[in-house]
Motif scaffolding. Structure first.
Motif, PDB file in Angstrom:
ATOM      1  N   UNK A  25       7.099  -0.150   1.210  1.00 52.16           N
ATOM      2  CA  UNK A  25       5.572   0.379   0.276  1.00 52.16           C
ATOM      3  C   UNK A  25       4.528  -0.197   1.000  1.00 52.16           C
ATOM      4  N   UNK A  26       3.661   0.762   1.528  1.00 44.89           N
ATOM      5  CA  UNK A  26       2.344   0.071   2.153  1.00 44.89           C
ATOM      6  C   UNK A  26       1.068   0.089   1.493  1.00 44.89           C
ATOM      7  N   UNK A  27       1.270   0.162   0.232  1.00 49.28           N
ATOM      8  CA  UNK A  27       0.152   0.309  -0.757  1.00 49.28           C
ATOM      9  C   UNK A  27      -1.135  -0.614  -0.604  1.00 49.28           C
ATOM     10  N   UNK A  28      -1.001  -1.870  -0.063  1.00 46.35           N
ATOM     11  CA  UNK A  28      -1.948  -2.835   0.030  1.00 46.35           C
ATOM     12  C   UNK A  28      -2.301  -3.068   1.576  1.00 46.35           C
ATOM     13  N   UNK A  29      -1.432  -2.535   2.578  1.00 41.13           N
ATOM     14  CA  UNK A  29      -1.618  -2.884   3.823  1.00 41.13           C
ATOM     15  C   UNK A  29      -3.042  -2.442   4.410  1.00 41.13           C
ATOM     16  N   UNK A  63       2.088 -10.287  -1.030  1.00 38.47           N
ATOM     17  CA  UNK A  63       2.595  -9.796   0.240  1.00 38.47           C
ATOM     18  C   UNK A  63       3.551 -10.341   1.047  1.00 38.47           C
ATOM     19  N   UNK A  64       4.237  -9.585   1.819  1.00 38.30           N
ATOM     20  CA  UNK A  64       5.181 -10.128   2.825  1.00 38.30           C
ATOM     21  C   UNK A  64       4.773 -10.955   3.931  1.00 38.30           C
ATOM     22  N   UNK A  65       3.772 -10.020   4.666  1.00 37.13           N
ATOM     23  CA  UNK A  65       3.117 -10.743   5.825  1.00 37.13           C
ATOM     24  C   UNK A  65       1.626 -10.438   5.760  1.00 37.13           C
ATOM     25  N   UNK A  66       0.852 -11.573   6.136  1.00 30.28           N
ATOM     26  CA  UNK A  66      -0.507 -11.556   6.427  1.00 30.28           C
ATOM     27  C   UNK A  66      -1.023 -12.039   7.711  1.00 30.28           C
ATOM     28  N   UNK A  67      -2.121 -11.623   8.125  1.00 33.10           N
ATOM     29  CA  UNK A  67      -2.686 -12.470   9.355  1.00 33.10           C
ATOM     30  C   UNK A  67      -3.878 -12.799   8.983  1.00 33.10           C
ATOM     31  N   UNK A  68      -4.195 -14.083   9.703  1.00 34.34           N
ATOM     32  CA  UNK A  68      -5.562 -14.595   9.326  1.00 34.34           C
ATOM     33  C   UNK A  68      -6.727 -13.874  10.005  1.00 34.34           C
ATOM     34  N   UNK A 120     -11.011   3.253  -6.998  1.00 34.71           N
ATOM     35  CA  UNK A 120      -9.967   2.755  -7.801  1.00 34.71           C
ATOM     36  C   UNK A 120      -9.423   1.603  -6.992  1.00 34.71           C
ATOM     37  N   UNK A 121      -8.265   0.901  -7.855  1.00 33.93           N
ATOM     38  CA  UNK A 121      -7.494  -0.230  -7.486  1.00 33.93           C
ATOM     39  C   UNK A 121      -6.575   0.315  -6.426  1.00 33.93           C
ATOM     40  N   UNK A 122      -6.211   1.272  -6.448  1.00 30.47           N
ATOM     41  CA  UNK A 122      -4.844   1.673  -5.626  1.00 30.47           C
ATOM     42  C   UNK A 122      -5.320   2.578  -4.169  1.00 30.47           C
ATOM     43  N   UNK A 123      -6.694   2.609  -3.976  1.00 31.06           N
ATOM     44  CA  UNK A 123      -7.037   3.426  -3.058  1.00 31.06           C
ATOM     45  C   UNK A 123      -6.967   2.689  -1.641  1.00 31.06           C
ATOM     46  N   UNK A 124      -6.563   3.251  -0.584  1.00 29.32           N
ATOM     47  CA  UNK A 124      -6.540   2.812   0.682  1.00 29.32           C
ATOM     48  C   UNK A 124      -7.941   2.576   1.276  1.00 29.32           C
ATOM     49  N   UNK A 125      -8.042   1.737   2.381  1.00 31.58           N
ATOM     50  CA  UNK A 125      -9.115   1.487   3.250  1.00 31.58           C
ATOM     51  C   UNK A 125      -9.920   2.855   3.512  1.00 31.58           C
ATOM     52  N   UNK A 126      -9.003   3.871   4.180  1.00 30.34           N
ATOM     53  CA  UNK A 126      -9.645   4.865   4.365  1.00 30.34           C
ATOM     54  C   UNK A 126     -10.238   5.642   3.346  1.00 30.34           C
ATOM     55  N   UNK A 142      -5.568 -12.685  -3.212  1.00 30.75           N
ATOM     56  CA  UNK A 142      -6.636 -12.009  -3.858  1.00 30.75           C
ATOM     57  C   UNK A 142      -7.439 -11.108  -3.246  1.00 30.75           C
ATOM     58  N   UNK A 143      -6.996  -9.819  -3.472  1.00 29.39           N
ATOM     59  CA  UNK A 143      -7.734  -8.848  -2.463  1.00 29.39           C
ATOM     60  C   UNK A 143      -9.014  -8.556  -2.972  1.00 29.39           C
TER      61      UNK A 143
END
Length: 156
Positions: free
Chosen positions: A77-81, A109-114, A139-145, A100-101
């Protein structure tokens, strides 16, 4: 500093040990032929090894309060990538980071970068309010694009 990583299949003799020996060399010792670990354990082990070698990698380790970008949400799932936020908790399981997005809430999340801290909204002038409105509409589920597309539409 000594560090041991155990095989995820439970046999205590299946392990890899790392430590400095009496004359300062780094000693890697594995009494068996194979050690199987999950991704999170391998990353933690690598950080510990780099810290032991003294390359400063320990300062790059993610900690509570760091500003991050989510690089892997779930394996399927790439929902919050691509979303940005602040680490509020770190767990020891395979999904270790509670983030906290921005404009959304907490997600594991499984992986994050600083990343660098977010600039103050006042540095954007009126664009910050347009972006916040775009996040609200998307809305809350929207991608950055999607958020950026709404922001572009609102600014025209």
């Amino acid at each position: 500093m000594d560090f041991t990583i155990n095989c995820k299949y439970g046999d205590p003799s299946d392990r890899l040990e790392v430590k400095r020996d009496y004359d300062g060399d780094i000693r890697l010792y594995m009494p068996t032929t194979a050690v199987y670990v999950d991704d999170a354990e391998a990353r933690d082990f690598a950080r510990q090894l780099l810290a032991l070698a003294g390359d400063g990698a320990e300062s790059a380790a993610i900690k509570v309060g760091d500003r991050v970008e989510i690089t892997k949400y779930r394996s399927d799932d790439r929902a919050h990538v691509g979303r940005f936020g602040t680490v509020t908790e770190i767990d020891t399981d395979h999904i270790p980071y509670l983030v906290h997005v921005d404009g959304y809430g907490g997600v594991w999340a499984m992986e994050v970068r600083k990343v660098a801290p977010a600039p103050e909204p006042s540095t954007f002038g009126g664009r910050a309010s347009v972006l916040e409105e775009a996040r609200r509409i998307a809305g809350p589920g929207a991608s950055a694009a999607d958020v950026l597309a709404y922001a572009k539409f609102l600014s025209e």
